[in-house]
Design a protein around this motif. Sequence first.
Motif, PDB file in Angstrom:
ATOM      1  N   ASN A  60       0.481  -0.892  -0.150  1.00 16.96           N
ATOM      2  CA  ASN A  60       0.215   0.273   0.043  1.00 16.96           C
ATOM      3  C   ASN A  60       1.151   0.895   0.375  1.00 16.96           C
ATOM      4  O   ASN A  60       1.890   1.193   0.520  1.00 16.96           O
ATOM      5  CB  ASN A  60      -1.052   0.296   1.111  1.00 16.96           C
ATOM      6  CG  ASN A  60      -2.382  -1.026   1.611  1.00 16.96           C
ATOM      7  OD1 ASN A  60      -1.685  -2.433   0.651  1.00 16.96           O
ATOM      8  ND2 ASN A  60      -3.002  -0.349   2.156  1.00 16.96           N
ATOM      9  N   VAL A 103      -8.952  10.878   4.620  1.00 17.34           N
ATOM     10  CA  VAL A 103      -7.729  11.057   3.793  1.00 17.34           C
ATOM     11  C   VAL A 103      -7.748  12.427   3.378  1.00 17.34           C
ATOM     12  O   VAL A 103      -6.599  12.908   3.222  1.00 17.34           O
ATOM     13  CB  VAL A 103      -8.086   9.813   2.290  1.00 17.34           C
ATOM     14  CG1 VAL A 103      -7.379  10.606   1.080  1.00 17.34           C
ATOM     15  CG2 VAL A 103      -8.620   8.682   2.450  1.00 17.34           C
ATOM     16  N   LEU A 119      -3.652   5.917   3.343  1.00 23.55           N
ATOM     17  CA  LEU A 119      -3.766   4.691   2.391  1.00 23.55           C
ATOM     18  C   LEU A 119      -3.225   3.224   2.816  1.00 23.55           C
ATOM     19  O   LEU A 119      -3.494   2.427   2.837  1.00 23.55           O
ATOM     20  CB  LEU A 119      -3.315   5.294   1.264  1.00 23.55           C
ATOM     21  CG  LEU A 119      -4.061   6.266   0.671  1.00 23.55           C
ATOM     22  CD1 LEU A 119      -3.082   6.878  -0.767  1.00 23.55           C
ATOM     23  CD2 LEU A 119      -5.091   6.102   0.188  1.00 23.55           C
ATOM     24  N   PRO A 152      -5.406  -2.106  -3.383  1.00 25.24           N
ATOM     25  CA  PRO A 152      -4.389  -1.500  -2.892  1.00 25.24           C
ATOM     26  C   PRO A 152      -3.105  -1.758  -2.996  1.00 25.24           C
ATOM     27  O   PRO A 152      -2.050  -0.136  -2.482  1.00 25.24           O
ATOM     28  CB  PRO A 152      -4.555  -1.180  -1.661  1.00 25.24           C
ATOM     29  CG  PRO A 152      -5.292  -1.577  -1.796  1.00 25.24           C
ATOM     30  CD  PRO A 152      -5.635  -2.683  -2.643  1.00 25.24           C
ATOM     31  N   GLY A 194      -4.127   5.144  -4.128  1.00 20.48           N
ATOM     32  CA  GLY A 194      -4.923   5.023  -3.810  1.00 20.48           C
ATOM     33  C   GLY A 194      -5.344   3.195  -4.690  1.00 20.48           C
ATOM     34  O   GLY A 194      -6.261   2.236  -3.804  1.00 20.48           O
TER      35      GLY A 194
END
Length: 314
Positions: free
Chosen positions: A25, A156, A32, A280, A262
């Motif tokens: 990720n 976010v 995230l 992700p 993302g």
Amino acid sequence: MKSHDIEHAMKLAYQQYKHNQSGANASYIPALAGVDSELFAIAAVTLEGDVITIGDAQRHFAIESISKAFNLSLAMDDWGAKELRAKVGSEATGEGFNSVMALELHKGRPMSPLVNAGAISTVSLVKASSADERWDRMSQRFESLCGQPLALMEEVYSSESDNNEHNRGISWLLKSYGYMYSDTEDALDLYTRMCSFGVTTRDLAMMASCYASGGANPLTRQQVVHASNVPEILADMVMEGLYTGSGSWLYDNGLPAKSGVGGGVICVVPGVMGLAAFSPKLDSSGNSIRARLALTEMIAHLRLNPLVTRWKEL
Ligand code: GLN
């Protein structure tokens, strides 16, 4: 193209990469890093308005850099492709999406509206008399492309705003070189906001389908983007859509695409459909590994690469 052929290819791609664990990720945006890495979805929206999905296609995630390709349509409708090219550029940088070196090498010229510098500059070009008005126009454009309003993912947005030093540096460099066309901090903030829109994989396929159709949403039938600007937007996606992975993507697929950290990737099949996939974990260029593999598999299976000509079928 028949829906059941798309569905079949989608199932195969999904099964093939369901257990792929490679990549990691994005972690430079803390919000995230914590997203469930197991999530995986694919979606397609055809020009006939058929919606085909598999996996976690209703799960919301941050649109991130895929927003750059859609906000570009607004600035391009405001200024025209030629003027946008003059004010921002449309070439590949050959560097990562937030490269300061790329900026310095070109005397502050962003080169592409799809790297961070170019996207922030593009936000500053959206015509408006205030930041609020600019944001309203941007939100409206995203809503029309999607066919429904998009909500911000507040955690976010605040996570990225709190860790925005690098993009802030880029923004002020743009200002110093003459490529910032509105208030600097406002442009940075609106850029960060649009990257924080929550979307589903289905939403992204729907938005991509508007580019496949020459600017109209296949479900609402609304002409959202000036048709004359779509080829230039797609050309920008071909050049820089997957950053330093754009060349290998083009080798594999021959189609315009755009990724976001993302975990989303969109691909436009002109005249046929919009595709999207989401997972992700990313590669070193910032592209979702599983999303990219799944789309590549589907494109090969459905023989959608326009650069591949098969003389026996001609
Ligand atoms: N909002 C992210 C950033 O500015 C977008 C980057 C991306 O998705 N590649 O760094």
